[in-house]
Design a protein around this motif. Structure first.
Motif, mmCIF file in Angstrom:
data_model
loop_
_atom_site.group_PDB
_atom_site.id
_atom_site.type_symbol
_atom_site.label_atom_id
_atom_site.label_comp_id
_atom_site.label_asym_id
_atom_site.label_seq_id
_atom_site.Cartn_x
_atom_site.Cartn_y
_atom_site.Cartn_z
ATOM 1 N N GLY A 68 11.411 -4.217 8.078
ATOM 2 C CA GLY A 68 10.171 -4.450 7.351
ATOM 3 C C GLY A 68 8.941 -4.247 8.223
ATOM 4 N N VAL A 69 9.097 -4.410 9.527
ATOM 5 C CA VAL A 69 7.979 -4.161 10.440
ATOM 6 C C VAL A 69 8.036 -2.738 10.970
ATOM 7 N N MET A 70 9.279 -2.253 11.226
ATOM 8 C CA MET A 70 9.414 -0.922 11.813
ATOM 9 C C MET A 70 9.004 0.186 10.845
ATOM 10 N N LEU A 71 9.334 0.047 9.581
ATOM 11 C CA LEU A 71 9.036 1.129 8.637
ATOM 12 C C LEU A 71 7.536 1.380 8.511
ATOM 13 N N PRO A 72 6.720 0.329 8.275
ATOM 14 C CA PRO A 72 5.278 0.595 8.235
ATOM 15 C C PRO A 72 4.749 1.092 9.572
ATOM 16 N N LEU A 73 5.349 0.621 10.665
ATOM 17 C CA LEU A 73 4.882 1.067 11.981
ATOM 18 C C LEU A 73 5.042 2.571 12.129
ATOM 19 N N TRP A 74 6.197 3.082 11.686
ATOM 20 C CA TRP A 74 6.488 4.489 11.911
ATOM 21 C C TRP A 74 6.083 5.388 10.760
ATOM 22 N N SER A 75 5.707 4.827 9.602
ATOM 23 C CA SER A 75 5.339 5.763 8.540
ATOM 24 C C SER A 75 3.988 6.379 8.868
ATOM 25 N N TYR B 145 0.579 7.733 9.669
ATOM 26 C CA TYR B 145 -0.725 7.112 9.863
ATOM 27 C C TYR B 145 -1.715 7.546 8.775
ATOM 28 N N LEU B 146 -1.759 8.862 8.507
ATOM 29 C CA LEU B 146 -2.724 9.350 7.530
ATOM 30 C C LEU B 146 -2.394 8.869 6.136
ATOM 31 N N VAL B 147 -1.097 8.794 5.834
ATOM 32 C CA VAL B 147 -0.711 8.325 4.506
ATOM 33 C C VAL B 147 -1.152 6.877 4.324
ATOM 34 N N LYS B 148 -1.028 6.093 5.395
ATOM 35 C CA LYS B 148 -1.464 4.694 5.311
ATOM 36 C C LYS B 148 -2.966 4.606 5.056
ATOM 37 N N VAL B 149 -3.714 5.422 5.771
ATOM 38 C CA VAL B 149 -5.167 5.418 5.564
ATOM 39 C C VAL B 149 -5.475 5.873 4.136
ATOM 40 N N TYR B 150 -4.733 6.899 3.692
ATOM 41 C CA TYR B 150 -4.949 7.417 2.347
ATOM 42 C C TYR B 150 -4.664 6.343 1.303
ATOM 43 N N ALA B 151 -3.578 5.595 1.515
ATOM 44 C CA ALA B 151 -3.230 4.537 0.571
ATOM 45 C C ALA B 151 -4.397 3.552 0.437
ATOM 46 N N ASN C 200 -1.773 13.598 -3.292
ATOM 47 C CA ASN C 200 -0.902 12.471 -3.634
ATOM 48 C C ASN C 200 0.565 12.832 -3.440
ATOM 49 N N VAL C 201 0.939 14.018 -3.944
ATOM 50 C CA VAL C 201 2.347 14.431 -3.856
ATOM 51 C C VAL C 201 2.731 14.654 -2.390
ATOM 52 N N VAL C 202 1.837 15.328 -1.627
ATOM 53 C CA VAL C 202 2.138 15.580 -0.214
ATOM 54 C C VAL C 202 2.313 14.247 0.518
ATOM 55 N N ALA C 203 1.449 13.275 0.224
ATOM 56 C CA ALA C 203 1.552 11.968 0.879
ATOM 57 C C ALA C 203 2.913 11.347 0.609
ATOM 58 N N PRO D 255 0.811 -1.217 0.000
ATOM 59 C CA PRO D 255 0.000 0.000 0.000
ATOM 60 C C PRO D 255 0.846 1.270 0.000
ATOM 61 N N ILE D 256 1.974 1.255 0.733
ATOM 62 C CA ILE D 256 2.800 2.462 0.791
ATOM 63 C C ILE D 256 3.463 2.714 -0.563
ATOM 64 N N LEU D 257 3.863 1.626 -1.229
ATOM 65 C CA LEU D 257 4.484 1.791 -2.544
ATOM 66 C C LEU D 257 3.502 2.398 -3.551
ATOM 67 N N LEU D 258 2.227 2.045 -3.368
ATOM 68 C CA LEU D 258 1.208 2.531 -4.291
ATOM 69 C C LEU D 258 1.151 4.059 -4.304
ATOM 70 N N ILE D 259 1.413 4.674 -3.123
ATOM 71 C CA ILE D 259 1.412 6.136 -3.007
ATOM 72 C C ILE D 259 2.367 6.757 -4.026
ATOM 73 N N PHE D 260 3.519 6.098 -4.226
ATOM 74 C CA PHE D 260 4.531 6.644 -5.121
ATOM 75 C C PHE D 260 4.041 6.666 -6.560
#
Lengths: 268, 323
Positions: B137-144, B146-152, A236-239, A24-29
């Protein structure tokens, strides 16, 4: 003998779990470069760099970013002082109420953020304190203390007491001992704790919604875009930028505490 | 010099060490002789901060839950009453509490199931470079963020998003449509359904389950597993009778996080899910536009009480040793 081959089912489940955490995080990019600006369409109809420039020229994004950085910097500084003092006293001696103090430090992060938030907000309104960046900082510093405290106390436990005694025996006073003996030993742990506190504050939204009033930190800006999307491409860019900005301190903190076992005098 | 002499006249160091000059030296001597004073000075700032800022606000909030609101004027009546707590028992409010606690329990269960293989692999099989990779691999998602994760996840679960596209490519779109047609878990699209809320909760809190679980699995001695196998147990039996009981404190510790975080969150259900409220949203709504601080305060007591019970139970299972 230990068997070092893992069952294939376990390997697949572990890999799938890690993929679930990262894809999911990669998708942001990818979305940061899409030409589509009305919906979340996949696959992207085309790729463009335009939105980077659009975002760069947005004053509201810059204002939110600078407020976030300011709040994070000041909160981290406060948390560093308070967290270190607390860790030093709890690790250095045994006294009545020691467990209570550990609990007090952990409580702001153990209870749901919304409780901290609404408690602070109702206290501000009872005490008639107007919202400013200081009300945000007050909240952030409170839950950042625990991060510094956790990092510092783990290191304090490994700093050998005989080092401090040697320093005093050689005529150093408390301040000199702190500067020349304690600080070099706990320094990396403090930097790591500070970076994590910075990342935590930079990203915090739940407590901030209650303590910010009309001000916008970057997470608040994003939250408004999430609830009522207006400029999807800019969001998207800010994220993407937020992912990159929080990534660096976390990696740095990891490398700083990785070799934490090699503290001078730890073998004694 | 003479001033120091009066303070530390009976100090044992008098005979051995010369006294220091200057206020700094005197202060250093004083603190060295009286470690209690030093301790007090060090503890004062953090304890004052936390007690005044945090506990003070918390108590003020809890106090307000015993006030009530006048339904006609909208003014807050500052006399002690349990009426506001009575309002929590109204069917609409009770519904919110049950929904939130059920969601928290489901998220916790699912997180335990998904986290277990990752934690077990990282604790038992990963070595050297792989170990670091798993940790990061566990720490990075933990600390990235929160809103970006929800947005994703908003991107993923959107009707026009990648998940629908993927299911269409696999000719499984009927499965999604069938699921969304179900009454409680469904909705018009995944990002507007309770299923979506559940998946995002699971995603966001998963690392909080993995880390303590891994910590407790690391402590399971490998020779116990070998002994179990030597005594003729199948891998399933070893897991059920040896690994699982030893991992239980870690599971309990992780579940404290997933449960507590889900109970208090109000952002995820606001962005992804149906219009049915969770406790956090109810608190937010009551303290905001409605201005009903007493009811909002009473609502916050629910997670505090639920977490109190939960922590009490977890402590009996030894969860705090695995934190």
């Amino acid at each position: 003998m230990r068997s070092d081959t893992s069952p294939p089912g376990l390997r697949i489940a572990a890999a799938a779990g890690l993929a679930f955490l990262h894809l999911p995080i990669l998708l942001i990019f990818v979305y940061a470069f899409t030409t589509e600006d009305k919906s979340y369409q996949w696959p992207p109809p085309g790729l463009t760099l335009d939105w980077l420039a659009v975002t760069w020229n947005r004053p509201d994004v810059w204002a939110a970013l600078s407020l976030s950085l300011e709040v994070a910097a000041v909160s981290t500084a406060i948390a560093l002082v308070l967290g270190t003092l607390c860790a030093a006293s709890v690790s250095g001696s045994r006294f009545f109420g020691r467990e209570t103090i550990s609990l007090l430090v952990i409580l702001p992060i153990a209870l749901p953020g919304i409780i901290t938030g609404i408690a602070l907000r109702s206290a501000f309104s009872l005490a008639e304190i107007p919202f400013s960046q200081w009300t945000i900082i007050l909240g952030h510093a409170t839950f950042c203390v625990v991060v510094v405290y956790n990092n510092a106390i783990a290191r304090f436990r490994r700093v050998s007491g005989s080092l401090l005694e040697a320093s005093y025996d050689l005529g150093a006073d408390g301040l000199q001992t702190f500067r020349h003996v304690i600080l070099p030993n706990i320094g990396t742990a403090l930097v790591a704790g500070g970076m994590l506190a910075f990342a935590l504050s930079f990203d915090e939204v739940i407590v901030t919604t209650f303590t910010a009033g009309q001000q916008q930190t970057l997470p608040i800006w994003m939250l408004e875009e999430l609830v009522r999307p207006r400029q999807r491409p800019v969001t998207n860019v800010v994220a993407m930028v937020v992912v990159l900005v929080t990534l660096l301190p976390i990696l740095a903190a990891y490398y700083l505490t990785r070799d934490g076992d090699q503290v001078a005098g730890s073998g004694k | 010099m003479s001033a120091v002499g009066t303070i530390g006249a009976a100090g044992p160091s008098d005979a051995i060490l010369p006294k220091r000059g200057g206020w700094r030296g005197r202060l250093a001597d004083l603190l060295w002789r009286r470690p209690g004073l030093l301790l007090l000075l060090m503890l004062m700032p953090p304890v004052l901060w936390l007690a005044v800022v945090y506990l003070g606000s918390l108590l003020a909030l809890l106090l307000q839950s015993f006030f009530s609101i006048d339904e006609f004027s909208g003014l807050i009546d500052r006399s002690f009453t349990l009426k506001t707590y009575g309002e929590l028992l109204r069917p609409a409010n009770l519904d919110i509490i049950v929904r939130t606690v059920t969601m928290a329990a489901l998220v916790t269960l699912a997180a335990a199931v998904v986290a277990f293989p990752i934690a077990y692999f990282a604790a038992r099989y990963a070595r050297g470079k792989w170990k670091a990779l798993f940790y990061l691999g566990v720490m990075l998602p933990l600390w990235s963020s929160y809103l970006v994760k929800v947005y994703a996840w908003k991107l993923i679960l959107a009707k026009e998003g990648i998940l629908t596209w993927l299911l269409q490519k696999l000719h499984l779109a009927w499965l999604l449509d069938g699921w969304l047609a179900l009454p409680v878990v469904g909705g018009s699209s995944l990002s507007l359904s309770a299923t979506g809320t559940f998946v995002v909760f699971l995603y966001v809190w998963l690392p909080f389950m993995i880390l303590p679980l891994q910590a407790s699995l690391e402590r399971v001695p490998a020779n116990l597993l070998e002994a179990s196998a030597d005594l003729g147990a199948t891998p399933q039996q070893t897991f059920r009778n040896v690994v699982f009981p030893l991992a239980l404190p870690g599971l309990a510790a992780g579940s404290i996080f997933t449960f507590s975080l889900t109970l208090g969150d109000y952002i995820i259900p606001q962005i992804i899910g149906t219009s049915r409220l969770f406790i956090g949203q109810a608190v937010y709504a009551h303290q905001g536009t409605a201005g009903n601080i007493p009811l909002a305060a009473a609502f916050t007591v629910v997670p505090i009480v639920v977490m109190g019970l939960y922590l009490w139970g977890a402590r009996r299972m030894g969860a705090f040793d695995a934190l």
